[in-house]
Motif scaffolding. Sequence first.
Motif, PDB file in Angstrom:
ATOM      1  N   VAL A  55       0.816  -1.211   0.254  1.00 41.83           N
ATOM      2  CA  VAL A  55       0.114   0.086   0.123  1.00 41.83           C
ATOM      3  C   VAL A  55       0.956   1.117  -0.157  1.00 41.83           C
ATOM      4  CG1 VAL A  55      -1.822   1.313   1.292  1.00 41.83           C
ATOM      5  CG2 VAL A  55      -1.767  -1.153   1.160  1.00 41.83           C
ATOM      6  N   PRO A  56       0.791   2.217  -0.992  1.00 37.16           N
ATOM      7  CA  PRO A  56       1.723   3.550  -0.953  1.00 37.16           C
ATOM      8  C   PRO A  56       1.348   4.146   0.304  1.00 37.16           C
ATOM      9  CG  PRO A  56      -0.249   3.813  -2.246  1.00 37.16           C
ATOM     10  CD  PRO A  56      -0.450   1.986  -2.034  1.00 37.16           C
ATOM     11  N   SER A  57       2.598   4.896   0.673  1.00 37.88           N
ATOM     12  CA  SER A  57       2.746   5.616   1.904  1.00 37.88           C
ATOM     13  C   SER A  57       1.877   6.920   1.623  1.00 37.88           C
ATOM     14  CB  SER A  57       4.079   6.016   2.305  1.00 37.88           C
ATOM     15  OG  SER A  57       4.697   6.820   1.221  1.00 37.88           O
ATOM     16  N   ALA A  58       1.821   7.652   2.649  1.00 37.48           N
ATOM     17  CA  ALA A  58       0.949   8.910   2.430  1.00 37.48           C
ATOM     18  C   ALA A  58       1.725  10.029   1.471  1.00 37.48           C
ATOM     19  CB  ALA A  58       0.666   9.643   3.999  1.00 37.48           C
TER      20      ALA A  58
ATOM     21  N   GLY B 126      -0.511  10.507  -6.430  1.00 32.77           N
ATOM     22  CA  GLY B 126      -1.853  10.316  -6.412  1.00 32.77           C
ATOM     23  C   GLY B 126      -1.953   8.722  -6.431  1.00 32.77           C
ATOM     24  N   ILE B 127      -3.204   8.143  -6.546  1.00 27.82           N
ATOM     25  CA  ILE B 127      -3.708   6.845  -6.370  1.00 27.82           C
ATOM     26  C   ILE B 127      -4.309   6.261  -7.832  1.00 27.82           C
ATOM     27  CG2 ILE B 127      -5.299   5.187  -5.393  1.00 27.82           C
ATOM     28  CD1 ILE B 127      -5.270   7.033  -3.097  1.00 27.82           C
ATOM     29  N   ALA B 128      -3.576   5.326  -8.256  1.00 24.88           N
ATOM     30  CA  ALA B 128      -4.329   4.428  -9.345  1.00 24.88           C
ATOM     31  C   ALA B 128      -5.452   3.511  -9.066  1.00 24.88           C
ATOM     32  CB  ALA B 128      -3.173   3.674 -10.156  1.00 24.88           C
TER      33      ALA B 128
END
Length: 318
Positions: free
Chosen positions: A258-261, A268-270
Amino acid sequence: MKSIIKLTLFSSLILLFFIQKASAQGETVMTPSNGSVGSLENNLLFYADTKYKVSQSGSTALNLAVLFDGNFQPSYSEPINPADPYVILIENLPVIHVQRAAWIGWSTRYYPPTKFKIEVYNAYQGAGNWVTIADVDNYQQYSFMTPLSSVAPGKIRLTFYNTSGVENRLGLSEIFFIHPEATSAYDNLLVRYSPTGNVGLGVDNPTDKLAVRGTIRANEIKVMPDVWPDYVFSKGYKPMSLPELEKFIQTNQHLPEVPSAKEVETNGIALGNMNKVLLQKIEELTLHLIEKDKQIEIMKNDLEIWKKELLKLKTKVN
């Protein structure tokens, strides 16, 4: 009577032929205005107040957003002091040389300027000088457009001294810079197209097939990911153990994969990948819950056995 009708029709066709031929040999541009259907198709200044640097100074002010939205709804000012004229400065324009022709102008519904000046800052090959393309006095129309060529405007400056308005109030509906060789049809008003076919809404240089700056509202969005994490439930898949997961979280402050903040803030988020990862984590959590449930059942059975043994011991003691 029929002969007269045929002759009239023939004459009309001949006249239309010569009109079309004359039009083909010349170039006519209708000024976009509140009272015409002149086209803003190649206007470079759509939403200039958000795309470029637009400032105003002098003895009054207007609603700048109104002047660049293609809507022709006017904005009206307080009185102008001619000794401190009203100035609109548009900067950071894309420097594209005007090879053939371009046009700069304005339109209004009421209170048009009667004395004004339009200048462009010529940045062509480092020229770096202001060029006056219109210096007008005693003007009596509700729209104005002037041609320019052989310059590469990096800035536009419009200065207004006097108007036909009450107490020298100014009205403006639209300021435009029509540059056919620098824009696509209605560029920036509706969408922004990149040379590679990408489309941007509110984005200057879209690097994705569709890039949007702002909120998207829809009833449904369908994402087609390449892989879906059903493999989590396949035999042989081993999720990270809970002690390992605890150690990872303590070290990284987020779940694995899960990507970090900070990464989200930067990139951004894919949506497709993020939904896949979240489902994978839910499925792994389900496996852990199933395993924990099995352990609890074993403990419950053991507890029942121990309770029975304890009851037997109590019976013997008594």
